[in-house]
Enzyme design. Structure first.
Site, PDB file in Angstrom:
ATOM      1  N   GLY A 316       9.522 -41.883  25.979  1.00  0.00           N
ATOM      2  CA  GLY A 316       8.879 -42.690  24.950  1.00  0.00           C
ATOM      3  C   GLY A 316       9.475 -44.085  24.844  1.00  0.00           C
ATOM      4  O   GLY A 316      10.041 -44.627  25.793  1.00  0.00           O
ATOM      5  N   SER A 317       9.381 -44.654  23.643  1.00  0.00           N
ATOM      6  CA  SER A 317       9.608 -46.092  23.463  1.00  0.00           C
ATOM      7  C   SER A 317      11.046 -46.560  23.608  1.00  0.00           C
ATOM      8  O   SER A 317      11.293 -47.769  23.584  1.00  0.00           O
ATOM      9  CB  SER A 317       9.074 -46.528  22.095  1.00  0.00           C
ATOM     10  OG  SER A 317       7.671 -46.416  22.065  1.00  0.00           O
ATOM     11  N   THR A 318      12.022 -45.663  23.729  1.00  0.00           N
ATOM     12  CA  THR A 318      13.376 -46.144  24.023  1.00  0.00           C
ATOM     13  C   THR A 318      13.404 -46.847  25.384  1.00  0.00           C
ATOM     14  O   THR A 318      14.281 -47.678  25.636  1.00  0.00           O
ATOM     15  CB  THR A 318      14.397 -44.987  24.025  1.00  0.00           C
ATOM     16  OG1 THR A 318      13.955 -43.962  24.915  1.00  0.00           O
ATOM     17  CG2 THR A 318      14.570 -44.420  22.616  1.00  0.00           C
ATOM     18  N   MET A 319      12.429 -46.551  26.266  1.00  0.00           N
ATOM     19  CA  MET A 319      12.354 -47.212  27.568  1.00  0.00           C
ATOM     20  C   MET A 319      11.929 -48.664  27.441  1.00  0.00           C
ATOM     21  O   MET A 319      12.100 -49.454  28.386  1.00  0.00           O
ATOM     22  CB  MET A 319      11.374 -46.473  28.486  1.00  0.00           C
ATOM     23  CG  MET A 319      11.880 -45.146  29.010  1.00  0.00           C
ATOM     24  SD  MET A 319      13.389 -45.240  30.006  1.00  0.00           S
ATOM     25  CE  MET A 319      12.800 -46.073  31.478  1.00  0.00           C
ATOM     26  N   LYS A 320      11.372 -49.071  26.292  1.00  0.00           N
ATOM     27  CA  LYS A 320      10.968 -50.474  26.118  1.00  0.00           C
ATOM     28  C   LYS A 320      12.160 -51.409  26.243  1.00  0.00           C
ATOM     29  O   LYS A 320      12.014 -52.554  26.689  1.00  0.00           O
ATOM     30  CB  LYS A 320      10.288 -50.651  24.757  1.00  0.00           C
ATOM     31  CG  LYS A 320       8.915 -50.012  24.690  1.00  0.00           C
ATOM     32  CD  LYS A 320       8.323 -50.040  23.289  1.00  0.00           C
ATOM     33  CE  LYS A 320       6.967 -49.337  23.280  1.00  0.00           C
ATOM     34  NZ  LYS A 320       6.432 -49.152  21.926  1.00  0.00           N
TER      35      LYS A 320
END
Length: 720
Positions: A316-320
């Site tokens: 999810g968005s921790t990869m942003k």
């Protein structure tokens, strides 16, 4: 007359045949004897080996399996004596009826043993009633008996009852870092009856050979009764004992994590919950825990895969964070560039929305990070990046391949994205899979000015016999993956995400503002491959953070699958509790920003230096120190040369005094107290976890050879 002569001739002929046949058979026997005497092998059997086996006895000298400890010396796995109950049934064992050596009264014996073994009287009697056997055992309930159970049975003074001692693996802290430690179990060789302990999970499995050591043996000539023949040669090879392993796990930080998971479990439900904490400056794993977990003593395991390393999932968005870093490192990022948030339509008509599909109007890429905007990532990739650019940077950070951490069954995850929608999804952590260990590894680049570090779980390997350190791990740099400018910008964005007003990470804000990070919410893919589940709870919620931002000590990664109500509260409550306790553990206060700036030093060596000049040097650097002894020269020190210290740490200097006294270590952490007392030559036993609340030897007691002290520990901080 003629008949008599004929009969006589026939008898003579038959006698000759018998004589010649007898001579022939005798010659054959002599030949066979000669053959046996001269041959080394008959009918495929090596005669020397056969003779050796019949007269030579070999006894195995078992190697003791090494123990596993935390970095601060708390035992996590060790050997303890275990006993198997046997009963002698043959009356031939008894030579003195007044001192019976076999079971005389089976009814009475069964009645006495049954409640202790957890069996019925009839079950025990069934074993005791076997016929024509010399001795009997009592099944699984008669094995693995503790010292206490053995003592209970011995106190019954039952004739014919005996024990066979062996060893079993014991985990004194039970469900504590259990996925990391793993477990080992005993197996019995059907032919020899020997028991061996082998690791089957975690550190116990990965380092099985090192922990196990190598068995020795003793060979000697035996008589008909099996006893050693006097004055004969003995061949002996001593066992090489298993080595002790000290993990990087800090028992106090691990305790904070375990406690936070237990407390969160009271108010919320989930499928699983994992928290991993790494030393921000070295890459050492300080704590990692998962719930549901298991007790290695009971092996009540529902999942044999360690979620920290073996169960990749869509992050999810921790990869942003890493997508933004890729754009910055490729020189294509402008944080003030704007885009329209809400919903983005791809060229094939697929609509991809923000978590709030109404969006926030036209916003900057900087604001898009703080609001965790999927559409922001899509516009960034569409305008300025390519799939190759994104994939290569993810690989550079270590995603898509194993980290190499020394734990079994590590998985690499997948970076499979090719088409337009797949590339966009990968940018915000969907359609690719990663593990928690990969995420904390990638985060080390943000706490080390762009330098990526190797994660490690073993601090050192020690020979328990000689105390020699066979292996010692330390900070290992891989490569520089980000510039100082990129690191500073990402730190700013993470700070704004948590400490800015109304942003997605605001639930993680603490009073001091020292916790920063990025939240993530990943939809769970449907098992039939038809897309993603749409239920409110069909998510994996995550947080990737750094604490404290002014002087990073901890990298924190946490994720929870299917939290009740889809709430982020289980994560935020657990993380804030851990940080609150850790801040006090490190001597900080998360209710206010520290007034005195923290300065880091690499500990120099003061050994063999003049005490007065050493004091002058430390005072000029604003360092706190404690001197032990009244000598004029430093002979030992803590911390050791090369260790990283700050101006908040205390340095202990041991002088060349022949009459050293036991210091007062109450109030110190178990790690510091253990290290200091060990330097003074005192053997330390730890009782509990945390800080020293009492010591068995009073302060100012003269230190003598072989002095042993017990430190009583307790957690210093509550969960409030």
């Amino acid at each position: 007359m003629k008949k008599a002569k004929k009969r006589k001739k026939n008898n003579i002929r038959y006698s000759k045949i018998v004589i010649f046949a007898s001579l022939f058979l005798f010659a054959c026997m002599i030949g066979r004897v000669i053959q046996l005497g001269l041959s080394t092998e008959i009918d495929g059997i090596n005669l020397k080996e056969l003779e050796s086996k019949r007269t030579t006895k070999t006894e195995i000298l078992s190697a003791k399996r090494g123990s596993i400890y935390t970095s601060d010396g708390n035992a996590l796995a060790q050997n303890v004596s275990s006993y198997k109950l046997i009963a002698y049934l043959s009356p031939k064992r008894t030579t003195d009826k007044d001192n019976p050596q076999h079971v005389v009264d089976k009814e009475k014996t069964a009645e006495a043993l049954a409640p202790i073994l957890g069996m019925t009287k009839e079950e025990v009697l069934g074993y005791l009633s076997k016929e024509n056997v010399y001795q009997t055992e009592f099944g699984t309930k008669g094995k693995g008996l503790s010292e206490l159970t053995k003592k209970q049975i011995e106190d019954l003074h039952l004739p014919g009852i005996d024990f066979v001692e062996s060893f079993r693996r014991y985990y004194p802290r039970g469900d504590f870092a259990s996925y990391t430690v793993g477990y080992a179990k005993s197996t019995t060789n059907d032919e020899t009856g020997e028991e061996t302990i082998s690791g089957e999970m975690g550190i116990e499995k990965y380092y099985d050979k090192i922990l196990k050591g190598e068995d020795g043996y003793v060979q000697y000539q035996k008589d008909l009764q099996g006893y050693k023949i006097a004055d004969t040669n003995e061949v002996r090879k001593e066992a090489s004992q298993g080595k002790d392993i000290y993990l990087t796990i800090d028992s106090q930080i691990q305790f904070f994590v375990e406690q936070a998971l237990n407390n969160a479990d009271i108010d919320y439900d989930w499928e699983w919950f994992n928290i991993t904490i790494m030393d921000a400056k070295t890459g050492a794993l300080l704590a990692t825990a998962t719930t549901p977990s298991f007790d290695p003593n009971l092996r009540n395991i529902t999942n044999y895969l360690d979620p920290t390393i073996s169960s990749p999932y869509e992050p999810g968005s921790t990869m942003k964070t890493f997508t933004y870093m890729a754009a910055m490192e490729n020189g294509v990022y402008n944080g003030q560039e704007t885009y329209l948030s809400g919903v983005y339509t791809t060229t094939d008509g697929t609509q991809i929305g923000d978590w709030d599909r109404n969006g926030w109007g036209v916003i900057t890429f900087d604001k898009g990070y703080a609001m965790s905007s999927n559409v922001g990532v899509i516009n960034l990739i569409n305008r300025h990046m390519s799939s190759a650019m994104l994939r290569e940077y993810f690989k550079k950070l270590g995603f898509g391949r194993k980290t190499g951490i020394t734990l079994p069954n590590e998985e690499a995850g997948k970076l499979n994205f090719k088409y337009e929608t797949e590339i966009y999804n990968a940018g915000f952590g969907q359609g690719i899979t990663t593990t928690p260990i990969q995420n904390v590894k990638a985060m080390t680049s943000l706490t080390n000015d762009g330098m990526l570090l190797e994660p490690y779980i073993v601090k050192k390997v020690v020979d328990p016999s000689t105390k020699e350190v066979i292996l010692k791990n330390k900070r290992t740099e891989i490569e520089r993956v980000a510039s100082s400018e990129t690191v500073a910008k990402i730190i700013q964005l993470m700070d704004d995400c948590v400490n800015g007003i109304g942003n997605t990470g605001s639930g993680f804000r603490i009073p001091s503002g020292e916790l920063i990070g990025k939240t993530g919410t990943a939809q769970i893919a449907s098992e039939d491959g038809s897309g993603y589940l749409s239920g409110k709870e069909d998510i994996i919620s995550s947080f990737s953070g750094i604490y404290p931002k002014s002087d990073p000590k901890l990298i924190i990664y946490a994720s929870v699958k299917r939290p009740s109500g889809g709430s982020q509260k289980p994560l935020s409550n657990a993380i804030k509790e851990i940080v609150n306790n850790a801040s006090k553990y490190y001597g900080n206060d998360d209710t206010a920003t520290p007034e005195i700036p923290i300065t880091e030093y690499e500990m120099p060596s003061f050994i063999n230096k003049d005490l007065e000049s050493t004091k002058t040097t430390l005072t000029s650097q604003g360092m706190t120190y404690t001197i032990l002894g009244t000598g004029n020269k430093v002979i030992k020190q803590y911390p050791e040369k090369g260790d990283t210290i700050t101006n908040k740490d205390t340095i202990y200097l041991i002088t060349n005094d022949q009459n050293l006294m036991v210091p007062n270590v109450t109030g110190l952490s178990s790690k510091v107290a253990n290290s200091l007392l060990s330097l003074l030559g005192i053997k330390v036993n730890l009782d509990g976890i945390g800080y020293v609340t009492a010591q068995s030897i009073p302060e100012s007691t003269p230190i003598t050879e072989g002095l042993e002290i017990t430190l009583t520990l307790s957690p210093k901080f509550s969960s409030s």
